[in-house]
Design a protein around this motif. Structure first.
Motif, PDB file in Angstrom:
ATOM      1  N   PRO A   1       0.804  -1.227   0.000  1.00  0.00           N
ATOM      2  CA  PRO A   1       0.000   0.000   0.000  1.00  0.00           C
ATOM      3  C   PRO A   1       0.837   1.276   0.000  1.00  0.00           C
ATOM      4  CG  PRO A   1      -0.038  -1.024   2.172  1.00  0.00           C
ATOM      5  CD  PRO A   1       0.709  -1.959   1.276  1.00  0.00           C
TER       6      PRO A   1
ATOM      7  N   ALA B   1       1.788   2.172  -3.530  1.00  0.00           N
ATOM      8  CA  ALA B   1       0.706   2.119  -4.519  1.00  0.00           C
ATOM      9  C   ALA B   1      -0.118   3.397  -4.474  1.00  0.00           C
ATOM     10  CB  ALA B   1      -0.190   0.912  -4.241  1.00  0.00           C
ATOM     11  N   ALA B   2      -0.956   3.568  -5.475  1.00  0.00           N
ATOM     12  CA  ALA B   2      -1.915   4.682  -5.428  1.00  0.00           C
ATOM     13  C   ALA B   2      -2.847   4.433  -4.254  1.00  0.00           C
ATOM     14  CB  ALA B   2      -2.697   4.753  -6.723  1.00  0.00           C
ATOM     15  N   THR B   3      -3.401   5.494  -3.701  1.00  0.00           N
ATOM     16  CA  THR B   3      -4.085   5.301  -2.429  1.00  0.00           C
ATOM     17  C   THR B   3      -5.600   5.288  -2.508  1.00  0.00           C
ATOM     18  OG1 THR B   3      -4.078   5.971  -0.126  1.00  0.00           O
ATOM     19  CG2 THR B   3      -4.087   7.729  -1.759  1.00  0.00           C
ATOM     20  N   SER B   4      -6.183   6.037  -3.429  1.00  0.00           N
ATOM     21  CA  SER B   4      -7.651   6.034  -3.489  1.00  0.00           C
ATOM     22  C   SER B   4      -8.100   4.789  -4.244  1.00  0.00           C
ATOM     23  CB  SER B   4      -8.153   7.279  -4.206  1.00  0.00           C
ATOM     24  OG  SER B   4      -7.833   7.201  -5.569  1.00  0.00           O
ATOM     25  N   GLN B   5      -9.350   4.435  -4.059  1.00  0.00           N
ATOM     26  CA  GLN B   5      -9.825   3.203  -4.700  1.00  0.00           C
ATOM     27  C   GLN B   5      -9.780   3.328  -6.219  1.00  0.00           C
ATOM     28  OE1 GLN B   5     -13.552   2.393  -2.741  1.00  0.00           O
ATOM     29  NE2 GLN B   5     -12.514   1.890  -0.844  1.00  0.00           N
ATOM     30  N   ARG B   6     -10.165   4.485  -6.708  1.00  0.00           N
ATOM     31  CA  ARG B   6     -10.116   4.686  -8.153  1.00  0.00           C
ATOM     32  C   ARG B   6      -8.661   4.646  -8.638  1.00  0.00           C
ATOM     33  NH1 ARG B   6     -12.627   9.923 -10.863  1.00  0.00           N
ATOM     34  NH2 ARG B   6     -13.473  10.118  -8.768  1.00  0.00           N
TER      35      ARG B   6
ATOM     36  N   LYS C   1      -6.232   3.042  -7.268  1.00  0.00           N
ATOM     37  CA  LYS C   1      -5.730   1.667  -7.210  1.00  0.00           C
ATOM     38  C   LYS C   1      -6.129   0.891  -8.463  1.00  0.00           C
ATOM     39  CE  LYS C   1      -5.561   1.012  -2.216  1.00  0.00           C
ATOM     40  NZ  LYS C   1      -6.385   0.746  -1.044  1.00  0.00           N
TER      41      LYS C   1
ATOM     42  N   VAL D   1       2.481   7.193  -9.253  1.00  0.00           N
ATOM     43  CA  VAL D   1       1.540   7.301  -8.131  1.00  0.00           C
ATOM     44  C   VAL D   1       1.185   8.742  -7.744  1.00  0.00           C
ATOM     45  CG1 VAL D   1       1.396   6.922  -5.636  1.00  0.00           C
ATOM     46  CG2 VAL D   1       1.803   5.014  -7.160  1.00  0.00           C
TER      47      VAL D   1
ATOM     48  N   ASP E   1      -2.594   9.857  -7.667  1.00  0.00           N
ATOM     49  CA  ASP E   1      -3.228  10.342  -6.447  1.00  0.00           C
ATOM     50  C   ASP E   1      -3.869  11.702  -6.673  1.00  0.00           C
ATOM     51  OD1 ASP E   1      -2.646   8.127  -5.022  1.00  0.00           O
ATOM     52  OD2 ASP E   1      -0.943   8.957  -3.939  1.00  0.00           O
ATOM     53  N   LEU E   2      -3.212  12.506  -7.488  1.00  0.00           N
ATOM     54  CA  LEU E   2      -3.706  13.858  -7.722  1.00  0.00           C
ATOM     55  C   LEU E   2      -4.993  13.832  -8.547  1.00  0.00           C
ATOM     56  CD1 LEU E   2      -2.720  16.647  -6.991  1.00  0.00           C
ATOM     57  CD2 LEU E   2      -1.645  16.792  -9.233  1.00  0.00           C
TER      58      LEU E   2
ATOM     59  N   VAL F   1      -8.959  11.735  -7.064  1.00  0.00           N
ATOM     60  CA  VAL F   1      -9.652  12.084  -5.821  1.00  0.00           C
ATOM     61  C   VAL F   1     -11.148  11.895  -6.018  1.00  0.00           C
ATOM     62  CG1 VAL F   1     -10.070  13.888  -4.136  1.00  0.00           C
ATOM     63  CG2 VAL F   1      -7.879  13.761  -5.308  1.00  0.00           C
ATOM     64  N   PRO F   2     -11.780  11.110  -5.140  1.00  0.00           N
ATOM     65  CA  PRO F   2     -13.220  10.909  -5.309  1.00  0.00           C
ATOM     66  C   PRO F   2     -13.986  12.192  -5.015  1.00  0.00           C
ATOM     67  CG  PRO F   2     -12.455   9.885  -3.278  1.00  0.00           C
ATOM     68  CD  PRO F   2     -11.246  10.386  -3.986  1.00  0.00           C
ATOM     69  N   ARG F   3     -15.186  12.266  -5.538  1.00  0.00           N
ATOM     70  CA  ARG F   3     -16.042  13.430  -5.280  1.00  0.00           C
ATOM     71  C   ARG F   3     -16.730  13.222  -3.947  1.00  0.00           C
ATOM     72  NH1 ARG F   3     -21.306  14.101  -6.810  1.00  0.00           N
ATOM     73  NH2 ARG F   3     -21.161  12.187  -7.980  1.00  0.00           N
TER      74      ARG F   3
ATOM     75  N   ILE G   1       0.560   3.530   6.414  1.00  0.00           N
ATOM     76  CA  ILE G   1       1.038   2.739   5.284  1.00  0.00           C
ATOM     77  C   ILE G   1       0.102   2.887   4.088  1.00  0.00           C
ATOM     78  CG2 ILE G   1       2.329   1.064   6.662  1.00  0.00           C
ATOM     79  CD1 ILE G   1      -0.135  -0.816   6.286  1.00  0.00           C
ATOM     80  N   ARG G   2      -0.778   3.869   4.141  1.00  0.00           N
ATOM     81  CA  ARG G   2      -1.683   4.195   3.045  1.00  0.00           C
ATOM     82  C   ARG G   2      -2.552   3.018   2.630  1.00  0.00           C
ATOM     83  NH1 ARG G   2       0.106   8.088  -1.082  1.00  0.00           N
ATOM     84  NH2 ARG G   2       0.312   6.304  -2.439  1.00  0.00           N
TER      85      ARG G   2
ATOM     86  N   GLU H   1     -10.364   5.359   3.926  1.00  0.00           N
ATOM     87  CA  GLU H   1     -11.123   5.824   2.761  1.00  0.00           C
ATOM     88  C   GLU H   1     -12.398   5.005   2.608  1.00  0.00           C
ATOM     89  OE1 GLU H   1      -9.100   5.119  -0.874  1.00  0.00           O
ATOM     90  OE2 GLU H   1     -10.746   5.863  -2.104  1.00  0.00           O
TER      91      GLU H   1
ATOM     92  N   LEU I   1     -10.593  11.419   1.318  1.00  0.00           N
ATOM     93  CA  LEU I   1      -9.405  10.570   1.357  1.00  0.00           C
ATOM     94  C   LEU I   1      -8.671  10.863   2.663  1.00  0.00           C
ATOM     95  CD1 LEU I   1      -7.982  10.801  -2.281  1.00  0.00           C
ATOM     96  CD2 LEU I   1      -9.264   8.937  -1.251  1.00  0.00           C
TER      97      LEU I   1
ATOM     98  N   TYR J   1      -8.435  19.037  -0.860  1.00  0.00           N
ATOM     99  CA  TYR J   1      -8.907  17.690  -0.547  1.00  0.00           C
ATOM    100  C   TYR J   1     -10.109  17.750   0.400  1.00  0.00           C
ATOM    101  CZ  TYR J   1      -5.250  15.071  -2.944  1.00  0.00           C
ATOM    102  OH  TYR J   1      -4.457  14.508  -3.906  1.00  0.00           O
TER     103      TYR J   1
END
Lengths: 346, 551
Positions: free
Chosen positions: A278, A281-286, A288, A323, A327-328, A331-333, B361-362, B367, B375, B394
């Protein structure tokens, strides 16, 4: 302040919540056991020696750097992340790699890729894959020495681990991985002709398939235990299958079948154990989903068009690079924001 | 549940409600002494209007509201005021419990302004926790059409059973209180949102609903999940409406009220009884008689807990509010306020201190449980780095501080603490940048005050002259023509700007209860001064004109 109590409630009732970080790491280590055991069964005890040596290097190097950085050693080691990095790098190396090779890889992984960037949680690149890539580029002879399936304790095992085996003898040990063999079959040879020549020692292909399935079993365990989320492995395997199918359908006589891509090499290992790190990796679900799909795509592209037979390490590292951008832009709405692009672009 | 929509995320913490919901709601013993803090509502503190030595009855006003977003405060026991200082008023009881009530109102027949005035005079504020003055909330209809009144009985936080017990014992009265607010705000529907872990309260509501209701009331039982009692989350779940970011439920035609508030409203209107007591959940492993009590405001927490069988050696900490969003009490000598819904006397095994924090650890667990789809892991990073631009982008200020993220964090990071700190830092910055603006507003206020005083002086002078003129019956022809029309327009404009300032203030106060309101209160005061001056000038001009005409 109030969160003190939130955690308090959690600790009193751990059954309802996610395991703490250290136990997440330990779950991942536990889930590697089927894969490591299966690999040892087919490729000998050299697999286990790899893992043990790498793990010892991992813990020792982490402790040493923490001491130099004047950070708490015992508490930090307790998170088991260095141990995990060792296990993962050890499992990626050709069986019975010499100890110094493993040591060099672990220095790159723990000292350079992890601690110099600030330790757990701060490394932009997957430490195990940095170690692997460094070794692959620097010591290609050793890194492509993948013996065919063999006895549990093959001849010369100890000398090989000690690094005292003469190079001439090393060559005699070497075999090719299925990906390797297919990659170097030559342009003129059709896939069907290639397989007809029986290019691999007996049992090689099935050994690799069993190992892949064992990694899959470990991965399913991680999913069931909610140690990892499904987003990265599913996106990655999906994109591997999709692209491999497209290539295969475009010219079945030249390109390997999707199943071949899935069940040989490090595809499944990478999907569940490497890409899911993790921190890098990218952090938001989208994010990822995009990250996983990108790794899958790069694997197939490098395998079919690029210069390396397997490509998990490079694919993961290249996507690690992306990543911050992912990440940028992923971002979910938040609820209550209008459904326009302005809400999604931070 | 079949007819419920959903918000993202959410968690299932242990409920621990059984400890306090098994015994009936009872009255706590009358305290011999109370301490009433001047700030027990959002907005500005009330200003004392009694002095030491004054005798008061239950319901006597002891502090008046200050500015627009504020609330009156009433004596909660009868006796003598013993101390008045900058933050609180102490009253020594005489044990008589003599009441001073307002005349009862028949809410079906009285004018809306009389109801609003009653809410104001009774010191009613939201009893769910935010403490927003109810009369201001009710005035929302001046700006928004309200379609639905939501009774928020979800009570999703662990431990708390105030709404549960209130509804079991007073379902009919809560519904009548809802009818008052629905009538006042013109709502056509009332919906009760309640979690399915309160079967007795649901039964009581069903029973109460069998009586005829002037405005139809719908009972919606939703599956238990934290934080479905959040205003936005509940509205999403009941009505599938998204309250806009930075907006209010009123923006989607909804008004939310807590059952306890509705009961207090009914008592204020029907019985003329101001807000002097509330229901408090007493719970936790360190007391032997947990349960819900009617408690007079200002009762000491120590006294209450001791009456409930406090086991002092076992006590680790007392939390006011729930375990997710509440705050630890620093001293047991703190008094109960309008905002005290729950007191948890916890042992160390029950709510142990958190384990040491480890690095993020992200993993993204936070989320997946965030009910606002933020986030948290990225906000954490930027909060620690104090990257304010990123924090705003954010959507830090969309965070409702529910604590779901901290609850699931495998690294035990106190995420909400970080967010709160970041928010208050950003608020402070906003105040800094608004300082010049504030100085300007202060200057404008002064000008307005001077103008009003000038107008008053002028009016007095004119009045004197008029009196002198009348006996002699000679009229000095006014050389300048009175511009009545211009003054009327100025008066209307001043009136409009008062309305506008009120609107802005009410909105800001509700959107972000922790925002400093000084500047907005100042702007409102300026507008009010201008209005007074305009009124005086207009009245004067009319007088002058009529006297010219009569000549």
């Amino acid at each position: 302040m109030s969160m003190m109590r939130a955690s308090g409630v959690k600790d009193a009732m751990t059954a309802t919540s996610v395991p703490p970080t250290a136990s997440l790491m330990r779950w991942v280590i536990a889930a590697t056991l089927p894969g490591i055991a299966t690999m040892s069964y087919f490729f000998g005890l050299g697999v286990i020696s790899n893992v043990v040596i790498a793990a010892v290097f991992g813990v020792a190097l982490e402790a040493a750097v923490l001491w130099l950085r004047k950070r708490p050693i015992r508490v930090t080691l307790n998170d088991s992340s260095a141990l995990l990095t060792g296990v993962l790098l050890g499992a990626s190396l050709p069986p019975a790699s010499p100890w110094w090779l493993i040591g060099v890889g672990m220095i790159a992984a723990i000292v350079v890729a992890k601690q110099l960037y600030g330790g757990l949680g701060h490394n932009p690149f997957n430490p195990a894959m940095v170690g692997y890539a460094l070794l692959l580029v620097s010591f290609p002879t050793y890194m492509t020495l993948w013996a065919p399936p063999q006895a549990l304790i093959p001849n010369g095992l100890w000398a090989q681990i000690a690094g005292t085996l003469p190079t001439a003898q090393l060559d005699s040990l070497s075999g090719a991985t299925p990906l390797d063999a297919f990659k170097h079959k030559g342009e003129a040879v059709l896939a069907s002709e290639f397989w007809a020549t029986n290019p691999l020692p007996d049992g090689t292909l099935s050994a690799w398939r069993w190992v892949a399935l064992a990694w899959l079993a470990g991965g399913v365990l991680l999913l069931v235990k909610r140690v990892i989320s499904w987003h990265i492995p599913i996106a990655m395997l999906g994109s591997v299958l999709l692209l491999a199918t497209l290539f295969y359908l475009s010219d079945p006589s030249h390109f390997a079948s999707p199943l071949f891509h899935l069940l040989t090499g490090a595809t499944l290992f990478g999907a569940f154990f490497i890409a899911t790190d993790p921190v890098s990796a990218a952090t938001s679900q989208r994010g990822k989903l995009i990250y996983g799909a990108g790794i899958g795509a790069l694997i197939i592209i490098i395998r079919t068009v690029g210069g390396y037979p397997d490509a998990v390490a490079f694919a993961v590292l290249l996507m690690n690079l992306c990543v911050p951008l992912l990440d940028l832009y992923s971002v979910p709405r938040p609820t209550g924001h209008p459904n326009t692009s302005s809400g999604e672009r931070p | 549940m079949s007819n419920a929509y959903d918000f993202p995320g959410g968690i299932y913490p242990p409920e621990r409600k059984q400890r306090s919901n098994r015994s009936a709601l009872t009255e706590a013993p009358l305290p011999s002494r109370v301490i009433l803090t001047l700030q027990q509502h959002s907005g500005q503190a009330a200003t004392p209007c009694v002095a030491p030595g004054d005798t008061v009855k239950v319901g006597s006003v002891i502090a008046k509201r200050e500015g627009m977003i504020s609330s009156d405060l009433h004596a909660s026991i009868s006796g003598m005021v013993s101390e008045v200082n900058a933050t609180q008023i102490s009253i020594e009881g005489d044990g008589q419990d003599e009441w001073l009530r307002l005349p009862p109102l028949a809410w079906q027949y009285v004018e809306p302004h009389a109801l609003l005035e009653r809410l104001n005079d009774s010191g009613i504020v939201g009893l769910g926790g935010a403490g927003f003055p109810t009369h201001i909330k009710a005035r929302v209809v001046e700006r928004h059409a309200i379609n639905t009144l939501v009774i928020n009985a979800a009570e999703c936080e662990p431990y708390i059973t105030v709404d549960d017990l209130t509804l079991r014992h007073h379902a009919n009265e809560v519904l009548e209180g809802a009818q008052i607010i629905a009538k006042l705000c013109g709502a056509q529907h009332i919906i009760i949102g309640i979690e399915d872990n309160k079967p007795e309260a649901i039964e009581a509501l069903k029973h109460a609903l069998s009586n005829s209701q002037p405005i139809s009331i719908e009972l919606k039982v939703i599956a238990t999940r934290y934080p479905s009692g959040g205003e936005r989350q509940l509205i999403k779940r009941l009505l599938n409406l998204n309250v806009p970011s930075g907006g209010l439920p009123a923006d989607v035609g909804v008004l939310c009220h807590n059952p306890g508030t509705l009961l207090a409203i009914l008592h204020a209107v029907r019985d003329g009884q101001p807000l002097v007591s509330r229901v408090v959940t007493l719970t936790g492993e360190a007391i032997s008689q947990p349960g819900n009590r009617w408690v007079r405001l200002g009762t000491s927490v120590r006294e209450l807990l001791e009456q409930a069988g406090l086991n002092t050696p076992e006590l680790h900490q007392v939390i006011q509010g729930g375990p997710m969003m509440g705050t630890p009490l620093l001293t047991l000598d703190a008094p109960v306020t309008k905002l005290t819904n729950c007191l948890i006397a916890a042992t160390i095994e029950e709510l142990p201190p958190p384990p040491a924090e480890s690095p993020c650890i992200r993993c993204g667990e936070c989320e997946s449980v965030c009910p606002v789809a933020l986030l948290p892991q990225q906000l954490h990073w930027y909060a620690r780095a104090q990257d304010d631009a990123k924090l705003e982008r954010y959507h830090l200020f969309d965070c409702i501080e529910c604590g779901a993220c901290s609850y699931v964090c495998p690294s035990h990071i106190p995420l909400v603490v970080d967010y709160r700190e970041a928010k208050s830092r950003l608020r402070l910055q906003r105040i800094e940048t608004a300082k010049a603006e504030h100085a300007k507003h202060r200057f404008e206020f002064r000008q307005a005050r001077l103008a009003r005083e000038e107008a008053e002086k002028q009016a007095r002078k004119e009045a004197r002259q008029a009196q002198q003129r009348r006996p002699s019956n000679t009229i000095a022809a006014s050389s300048e023509k009175v511009d009545l029309r211009g003054l009327r327009i100025a008066h209307a404009a001043a009136k409009a700007s008062v309305k506008k300032a009120e609107k802005t203030l009410a909105r800001v106060a509700q959107e972000d209860p922790k925002q400093s309101l000084d500047d907005f209160e100042m702007q409102l005061a300026t507008a009010q001064e201008n209005l007074k001056a305009a009124e005086l000038q207009l009245a004067q001009a009319r007088e002058q004109q009529s006297s010219e005409e009569s000549s």
